[in-house]
Design a protein around this motif. Sequence first.
Motif, mmCIF file in Angstrom:
data_model
loop_
_atom_site.group_PDB
_atom_site.id
_atom_site.type_symbol
_atom_site.label_atom_id
_atom_site.label_comp_id
_atom_site.label_asym_id
_atom_site.label_seq_id
_atom_site.Cartn_x
_atom_site.Cartn_y
_atom_site.Cartn_z
ATOM 1 N N UNK A 56 35.380 0.722 0.001
ATOM 2 C CA UNK A 56 35.354 0.665 -1.463
ATOM 3 C C UNK A 56 34.048 0.101 -1.994
ATOM 4 N N UNK A 57 33.602 -1.001 -1.409
ATOM 5 C CA UNK A 57 32.351 -1.630 -1.836
ATOM 6 C C UNK A 57 31.199 -0.636 -1.746
ATOM 7 N N UNK A 58 31.063 0.005 -0.586
ATOM 8 C CA UNK A 58 29.947 0.926 -0.353
ATOM 9 C C UNK A 58 30.074 2.205 -1.164
ATOM 10 N N UNK A 59 31.291 2.696 -1.362
ATOM 11 C CA UNK A 59 31.487 3.890 -2.184
ATOM 12 C C UNK A 59 31.021 3.647 -3.614
ATOM 13 N N UNK A 60 31.386 2.528 -4.169
ATOM 14 C CA UNK A 60 30.989 2.210 -5.545
ATOM 15 C C UNK A 60 29.477 2.005 -5.624
ATOM 16 N N UNK A 61 28.934 1.193 -4.734
ATOM 17 C CA UNK A 61 27.502 0.899 -4.736
ATOM 18 C C UNK A 61 26.666 2.156 -4.528
ATOM 19 N N UNK A 62 27.015 2.962 -3.546
ATOM 20 C CA UNK A 62 26.165 4.097 -3.190
ATOM 21 C C UNK A 62 26.411 5.335 -4.054
ATOM 22 N N UNK A 63 27.561 5.421 -4.708
ATOM 23 C CA UNK A 63 27.735 6.471 -5.717
ATOM 24 C C UNK A 63 26.812 6.185 -6.890
ATOM 25 N N UNK A 64 26.767 4.932 -7.330
ATOM 26 C CA UNK A 64 25.865 4.557 -8.414
ATOM 27 C C UNK A 64 24.402 4.758 -8.003
ATOM 28 N N UNK A 65 24.063 4.349 -6.779
ATOM 29 C CA UNK A 65 22.689 4.516 -6.295
ATOM 30 C C UNK A 65 22.314 5.997 -6.226
ATOM 31 N N UNK A 66 23.245 6.857 -5.833
ATOM 32 C CA UNK A 66 22.979 8.293 -5.783
ATOM 33 C C UNK A 66 22.673 8.833 -7.175
ATOM 34 N N UNK A 67 23.439 8.400 -8.158
ATOM 35 C CA UNK A 67 23.176 8.817 -9.538
ATOM 36 C C UNK A 67 21.826 8.275 -10.001
ATOM 37 N N UNK A 68 21.528 7.020 -9.658
ATOM 38 C CA UNK A 68 20.239 6.408 -10.018
ATOM 39 C C UNK A 68 19.069 7.139 -9.366
ATOM 40 N N UNK A 69 19.293 7.729 -8.180
ATOM 41 C CA UNK A 69 18.256 8.483 -7.468
ATOM 42 C C UNK A 69 18.057 9.872 -8.072
ATOM 43 N N UNK A 70 18.905 10.233 -9.031
ATOM 44 C CA UNK A 70 18.776 11.534 -9.675
ATOM 45 C C UNK A 70 19.499 12.664 -8.963
ATOM 46 N N UNK A 71 20.399 12.330 -8.059
ATOM 47 C CA UNK A 71 21.185 13.359 -7.390
ATOM 48 C C UNK A 71 22.206 13.888 -8.392
ATOM 49 N N UNK A 72 22.313 15.195 -8.491
ATOM 50 C CA UNK A 72 23.212 15.814 -9.457
ATOM 51 C C UNK A 72 24.643 15.289 -9.253
ATOM 52 N N UNK A 73 25.335 14.921 -10.343
ATOM 53 C CA UNK A 73 26.702 14.383 -10.210
ATOM 54 C C UNK A 73 27.658 15.316 -9.459
ATOM 55 N N UNK A 74 27.506 16.620 -9.622
ATOM 56 C CA UNK A 74 28.380 17.554 -8.903
ATOM 57 C C UNK A 74 28.126 17.496 -7.401
ATOM 58 N N UNK A 75 26.885 17.301 -7.019
ATOM 59 C CA UNK A 75 26.544 17.200 -5.592
ATOM 60 C C UNK A 75 27.133 15.918 -5.010
ATOM 61 N N UNK A 76 27.069 14.841 -5.762
ATOM 62 C CA UNK A 76 27.658 13.569 -5.324
ATOM 63 C C UNK A 76 29.167 13.724 -5.174
ATOM 64 N N UNK A 77 29.802 14.318 -6.169
ATOM 65 C CA UNK A 77 31.256 14.487 -6.149
ATOM 66 C C UNK A 77 31.704 15.425 -5.028
ATOM 67 N N UNK A 78 30.841 16.350 -4.668
ATOM 68 C CA UNK A 78 31.160 17.398 -3.700
ATOM 69 C C UNK A 78 30.762 17.014 -2.267
ATOM 70 N N UNK A 79 30.185 15.860 -2.072
ATOM 71 C CA UNK A 79 29.652 15.476 -0.768
ATOM 72 C C UNK A 79 30.698 15.494 0.338
ATOM 73 N N UNK A 80 31.916 15.066 0.050
ATOM 74 C CA UNK A 80 32.948 15.018 1.089
ATOM 75 C C UNK A 80 33.281 16.404 1.641
ATOM 76 N N UNK A 81 32.987 17.445 0.875
ATOM 77 C CA UNK A 81 33.270 18.808 1.336
ATOM 78 C C UNK A 81 31.981 19.616 1.475
ATOM 79 N N UNK A 82 30.917 18.950 1.918
ATOM 80 C CA UNK A 82 29.608 19.590 2.010
ATOM 81 C C UNK A 82 29.610 20.827 2.896
ATOM 82 N N UNK A 83 30.478 20.866 3.913
ATOM 83 C CA UNK A 83 30.514 22.024 4.815
ATOM 84 C C UNK A 83 30.957 23.294 4.080
#
Length: 154
Positions: A56-83
């Motif tokens: 939980x700690x890392x999911x919250x921290x690194x989801x925010x960091x991914x958004x801060x890095x400019x990664x598209x929100x859909x790509x972040x949301x879709x990461x678990x099913x990247x395959x």
Amino acid sequence: MSEITFKNTRFDPDLVEFHGIAQQMAKSVGYTADMAVEKQLAQLLRLRVAQMNACSYCLILHTKAAHDQGIHPAKVAHLASWQESTMFDAAEQTALSYCEALTAYDLAGFAPLHEAMTEHFSETEIAEVAAIVINMNLWTRLKLAQGATPVLES
């Protein structure tokens, strides 16, 4: 907006200087480190490890960091099913496969995945990807062991 804080429900990892060890490694490969590997890819790897280990700690921290890095929100949301996606390029797919094998300790499948990394990444970048994944696995397990539980403050 409400803030999220975390409370330890099991133990204080600083009793054995665990945070200090993890923070020392994070200086080299954490989300604020300056590395050869592309920053957005590094962040996707961190977030994927957090997903795999349900931290939980890392999911919250690194989801925010991914958004801060400019990664598209859909790509972040879709990461678990990247395959099942066309949103990730060949280098990202190769790195995510490597990340998952290293996190899940897929000994039989690891060697070919490491070899595939050489098609997209330099030796330094491969070492950094491995260090990012190893560091994130350390953090996710540390936060799990200490019982880092999110609390939504109103």
